[in-house]
Design an enzyme around this catalytic site. Structure first.
Site, PDB file in Angstrom:
ATOM      1  N   PRO A 390       0.918  -1.101  -0.007  1.00  0.00           N
ATOM      2  CA  PRO A 390       0.240   0.191   0.098  1.00  0.00           C
ATOM      3  C   PRO A 390       1.053   1.263  -0.154  1.00  0.00           C
ATOM      4  O   PRO A 390       0.584   2.180  -0.827  1.00  0.00           O
ATOM      5  CB  PRO A 390      -0.699  -0.189   1.226  1.00  0.00           C
ATOM      6  CG  PRO A 390      -1.051  -1.648   1.502  1.00  0.00           C
ATOM      7  CD  PRO A 390       0.196  -2.016   1.127  1.00  0.00           C
ATOM      8  N   HIS A 392       3.955   1.339  -0.871  1.00  0.00           N
ATOM      9  CA  HIS A 392       5.007   1.582  -2.245  1.00  0.00           C
ATOM     10  C   HIS A 392       4.040   2.029  -3.118  1.00  0.00           C
ATOM     11  O   HIS A 392       4.381   2.988  -3.979  1.00  0.00           O
ATOM     12  CB  HIS A 392       5.556   0.162  -2.426  1.00  0.00           C
ATOM     13  CG  HIS A 392       6.098   0.108  -3.848  1.00  0.00           C
ATOM     14  ND1 HIS A 392       7.413   0.660  -3.998  1.00  0.00           N
ATOM     15  CD2 HIS A 392       5.936  -0.552  -4.847  1.00  0.00           C
ATOM     16  CE1 HIS A 392       7.777   0.743  -5.204  1.00  0.00           C
ATOM     17  NE2 HIS A 392       6.971  -0.295  -5.937  1.00  0.00           N
ATOM     18  N   HIS A 425       8.790   8.021   9.434  1.00  0.00           N
ATOM     19  CA  HIS A 425       9.224   7.358  10.406  1.00  0.00           C
ATOM     20  C   HIS A 425       9.709   7.962  11.719  1.00  0.00           C
ATOM     21  O   HIS A 425       9.157   7.734  12.791  1.00  0.00           O
ATOM     22  CB  HIS A 425      10.322   6.360   9.737  1.00  0.00           C
ATOM     23  CG  HIS A 425      10.075   5.295   8.971  1.00  0.00           C
ATOM     24  ND1 HIS A 425       9.571   5.394   7.756  1.00  0.00           N
ATOM     25  CD2 HIS A 425       9.879   3.977   9.506  1.00  0.00           C
ATOM     26  CE1 HIS A 425       9.351   4.258   7.189  1.00  0.00           C
ATOM     27  NE2 HIS A 425       9.402   3.371   8.202  1.00  0.00           N
TER      28      HIS A 425
HETATM   29  C1  LIG Z   1      11.598   4.958  -4.315  1.00  0.00           C
HETATM   30  C2  LIG Z   1      10.562   3.852  -4.910  1.00  0.00           C
HETATM   31  C3  LIG Z   1       9.234   4.304  -5.087  1.00  0.00           C
HETATM   32  C4  LIG Z   1      11.175   3.319  -6.094  1.00  0.00           C
HETATM   33  O1  LIG Z   1      10.113   2.235  -6.618  1.00  0.00           O
HETATM   34  P1  LIG Z   1      11.106   1.576  -7.864  1.00  0.00           P
HETATM   35  O2  LIG Z   1       9.856   0.319  -8.067  1.00  0.00           O
HETATM   36  O3  LIG Z   1      12.344   1.267  -7.854  1.00  0.00           O
HETATM   37  O4  LIG Z   1      10.806   2.343  -9.283  1.00  0.00           O
HETATM   38  P2  LIG Z   1      11.089   2.204 -10.660  1.00  0.00           P
HETATM   39  O5  LIG Z   1      12.082   3.362 -11.142  1.00  0.00           O
HETATM   40  O6  LIG Z   1      11.527   0.834 -11.002  1.00  0.00           O
HETATM   41  O7  LIG Z   1       9.891   2.593 -11.435  1.00  0.00           O
HETATM   42  C5  LIG Z   1       8.521   2.539 -10.738  1.00  0.00           C
HETATM   43  C6  LIG Z   1       7.367   2.975 -11.657  1.00  0.00           C
HETATM   44  O8  LIG Z   1       7.833   4.349 -12.363  1.00  0.00           O
HETATM   45  C7  LIG Z   1       7.955   4.203 -13.755  1.00  0.00           C
HETATM   46  N1  LIG Z   1       8.779   4.966 -14.233  1.00  0.00           N
HETATM   47  C8  LIG Z   1      10.171   5.070 -14.180  1.00  0.00           C
HETATM   48  N2  LIG Z   1      10.785   5.844 -14.679  1.00  0.00           N
HETATM   49  C9  LIG Z   1       9.754   6.772 -15.318  1.00  0.00           C
HETATM   50  C10 LIG Z   1       9.770   8.099 -16.096  1.00  0.00           C
HETATM   51  N3  LIG Z   1      10.973   8.496 -16.410  1.00  0.00           N
HETATM   52  N4  LIG Z   1       8.714   8.576 -16.168  1.00  0.00           N
HETATM   53  C11 LIG Z   1       7.491   7.777 -15.905  1.00  0.00           C
HETATM   54  N5  LIG Z   1       7.428   6.828 -15.393  1.00  0.00           N
HETATM   55  C12 LIG Z   1       8.607   6.203 -14.908  1.00  0.00           C
HETATM   56  C13 LIG Z   1       8.054   2.412 -13.905  1.00  0.00           C
HETATM   57  O9  LIG Z   1       7.750   2.191 -15.379  1.00  0.00           O
HETATM   58  C14 LIG Z   1       7.449   2.129 -13.063  1.00  0.00           C
HETATM   59  O10 LIG Z   1       6.008   1.968 -13.383  1.00  0.00           O
HETATM   60  P3  LIG Z   1       5.094   0.678 -12.907  1.00  0.00           P
HETATM   61  O11 LIG Z   1       5.217   0.648 -11.442  1.00  0.00           O
HETATM   62  O12 LIG Z   1       3.908   0.922 -13.463  1.00  0.00           O
HETATM   63  O13 LIG Z   1       5.887  -0.408 -13.423  1.00  0.00           O
HETATM   64  C15 LIG Z   1      10.518   2.572  -3.854  1.00  0.00           C
HETATM   65  O14 LIG Z   1      11.914   2.269  -3.536  1.00  0.00           O
HETATM   66  C16 LIG Z   1       9.924   2.706  -2.474  1.00  0.00           C
HETATM   67  O15 LIG Z   1       8.457   2.652  -2.540  1.00  0.00           O
HETATM   68  N6  LIG Z   1      10.554   3.379  -1.204  1.00  0.00           N
HETATM   69  C17 LIG Z   1      10.011   3.576  -0.366  1.00  0.00           C
HETATM   70  C18 LIG Z   1       9.377   2.453   0.141  1.00  0.00           C
HETATM   71  C19 LIG Z   1       9.139   3.017   1.785  1.00  0.00           C
HETATM   72  O16 LIG Z   1       9.440   4.085   2.618  1.00  0.00           O
HETATM   73  N7  LIG Z   1       7.989   2.292   2.345  1.00  0.00           N
HETATM   74  C20 LIG Z   1       7.646   2.355   3.553  1.00  0.00           C
HETATM   75  C21 LIG Z   1       7.335   1.386   4.260  1.00  0.00           C
HETATM   76  S1  LIG Z   1       7.271   1.349   6.033  1.00  0.00           S
END
Ligand SMILES: CC(C)(COP(=O)(O)OP(=O)(O)OC[C@H]1O[C@@H](n2cnc3c(N)ncnc32)[C@H](O)[C@@H]1OP(=O)(O)O)[C@@H](O)C(=O)NCCC(=O)NCCS
Length: 501
Positions: A390, A392, A425
């Site tokens: 959720p 993410h 956090h």
């Molecule tokens: C930072 C974070 C969001 C990065 O996520 P990621 O999956 O590695 O990101 P990616 O670069 O692979 O891309 C994610 C999405 O963006 C899209 N994307 C990537 N580059 C893009 C661009 N230039 N323009 C548009 N979309 C783009 C990808 O296609 C992908 O889309 P999809 O989800 O529909 O497949 C992730 O690591 C995260 O959620 N971190 C924090 C989590 C957190 O703090 N959780 C707390 C839990 S207590």
């Protein structure tokens, strides 16, 4: 006797040589054939050999079966050698479980002998309430309805055109800022709010903040689409949504701006708003009751293990921490790591599986992907993408992608997401404890270099082990830091000022 005459008496050494040579040559051919068809040259050689040694096939078969019955070796690798391609380690896994149970049984016994039974349900109540007639955290949660209504009111005015987009955004920003600041003020000002009560209230407000942010964004996207459609002379006034499933009521913008729709979203186990959520066909009572049972049992287990296992270790860690006795500090940290990790795993299951599925089943909310296989993470990035779906999803949809679309680089956008996550956090820990130490913030920000290091230098099982280690060791460090500082502030001040007691 013909055989004896032909080969002569078999001495021990000659027998061994005969067996090994015949056996090894046949095995080599067998190995070759197991990898595919035997080569043409190998077959030819075999045929020639058969021709030259014997012309009678029956006799040859007899000889072959006799040598087979005498051979007991074959060309093969040891099972534990990687070349053996042996993969069945089920027994080893069972051994690990047996060892785990045995060593933990010893720990349980040791704990009981040393401390007796520390589980105390009355003490749990005092964690939530200081005064049984005053329920500030519960009141704070009830007040949060005001902000939900404010968001709905703003959206309705925007849909009717009474508010301009700019003014609507301003109202939303004020509403969302108050959602974040109001509980902070109450928790810091009202002394009867306990740390646990404060943490729960702040958790609720944080979830509400993320939900109302998503609600604002999705309704704005709908208005934008409507405007684009109107410009292209489309007669449809609805926000495009996936086609409705058979029998399900399909909602279109602005028909979604109702109390029922908003409160469904507030209680649904998701942070991302949608006009038409996928719905399950019915409520499965047995599934619902199983999840409820798990929630009740696991909550008891969490509380009991914390009181019986975590608290004594934390208490015994205070002295080494104050004296900066590094070897003892390390020993206490490792001792704390096991119960802390176990509690975290139980929390994960009870929250992300039992509670979320319970709410989803109750509300017939169809999308049950609350987590993915984070336990197989070979990189830190994979862990953060998969352990809390959720959050993410919200990060990707409402923060990461908008930043990328505005031209920010991937690294900057990822760092910004981790910064925001670090802020929340810290917010959830520091405010209820009423002390600002930034340990949680730094722990979250440290994920960026850690992700780079693990991704760059470690692969496969090593990467997976690094992720597990960071979870098992990283969390108790933060726990010890906060508890130590809390202990120094509250208990040492009390002992230094006996009149205060
Ligand atoms: C930072 C974070 C969001 C990065 O996520 P990621 O999956 O590695 O990101 P990616 O670069 O692979 O891309 C994610 C999405 O963006 C899209 N994307 C990537 N580059 C893009 C661009 N230039 N323009 C548009 N979309 C783009 C990808 O296609 C992908 O889309 P999809 O989800 O529909 O497949 C992730 O690591 C995260 O959620 N971190 C924090 C989590 C957190 O703090 N959780 C707390 C839990 S207590």
């Amino acid at each position: 006797m013909a055989e004896k005459g032909e080969f002569g008496p078999l001495t021990r050494s000659r027998r061994r040589a005969t067996i090994s040579s015949s056996s090894s040559s046949s095995k080599i051919e067998l190995l070759k054939s197991s990898n595919g068809a035997p080569s043409a040259s190998a077959s030819k050689t075999r045929l020639k050999r058969q021709d030259s040694h014997s012309k009678d096939p029956a006799e040859e078969t007899r000889k072959h079966s006799r040598s087979e019955s005498l051979s007991c070796h074959k060309l093969q690798e040891s099972m534990l050698s990687s070349a053996s391609s042996f993969k069945n380690y089920r027994g080893i896994l069972n051994w690990c479980v047996v060892m785990l149970v045995l060593s933990n049984a010893r720990l349980v016994l040791e704990n009981l002998l040393r401390y007796g039974i520390l589980v105390d349900p009355i003490q749990v109540v005092s964690l939530f309430l200081k005064d049984p007639y005053s329920w500030p955290a519960a009141c704070l949660i009830i007040v949060s309805n005001v902000f939900i209504l404010a968001a709905l009111y703003t959206e309705r005015k925007l849909a009717m055109g009474y508010f301009s987009e700019r003014f609507g955004l301003l109202v939303h920003i004020i509403n969302l800022s108050v959602v974040l600041c109001f509980p902070v003020v109450i928790v810091l000002m009202v002394p009867s709010v306990t740390p646990v009560g404060g943490a729960i209230a702040l958790g609720v407000y944080t979830i509400l903040f993320l939900k109302l942010y998503s609600y604002k964004d999705v309704n704005r996207w709908c208005r934008e689409r409507m405007r684009v459609k109107a410009r292209s002379l489309s007669r449809s006034l609805s926000c495009p949504s996936p086609p409705s499933t058979e029998g399900a009521v399909h909602v279109s913008y602005p028909g979604n701006l109702s109390l029922k729709d908003l409160f469904y979203f507030v209680f649904a186990p998701t942070l991302c708003y949608e006009l038409n959520f996928p719905r399950s066909p019915s409520v499965r009572m047995s599934f619902l009751l199983r999840r409820l049972f798990e929630m009740l049992i696991l909550t008891q287990l969490l509380v009991g293990l914390t009181q019986q296992w975590m608290v004594p270790i934390i208490q015994s860690s205070m002295k080494p921490l104050q004296e900066m006795d590094y070897s003892r500090m390390m020993e206490r940290l490792l001792r704390l790591a096991v119960p802390n990790h176990l509690l975290w795993l139980i929390f994960f299951y009870s929250f992300f599986h039992s509670s979320m599925n319970f709410m989803a089943e109750l509300l017939r909310f169809g999308d049950r992907e609350f987590y993915r296989d984070w336990w197989n993470s070979e990189t830190v990035t994979y862990f953060w993408q998969n352990w809390n779906i959720p959050v993410h999803k919200w990060c990707i949809r409402h923060f990461y992608k908008p930043l990328l679309r505005k031209g920010a680089s991937k690294l900057v956008s990822q760092s910004a997401v981790f910064f925001a996550s670090a802020f929340f956090h810290e917010y959830l820990v520091s405010v209820p404890l009423r002390m600002f130490r930034l340990w949680a913030f730094m722990g979250m920000m440290a994920q960026i270099p850690l992700a780079w290091f693990v991704g760059r230098f470690l692969r496969g099982n090593y990467g997976n082990a690094a992720v597990w280690l960071s979870l098992i060791i990283g969390q108790p460090i933060a726990v010890l830091m906060y508890v130590h500082d809390y202990y120094v502030i509250h208990h040492l001040e009390e002992t230094a000022d006996p009149g205060a007691l």
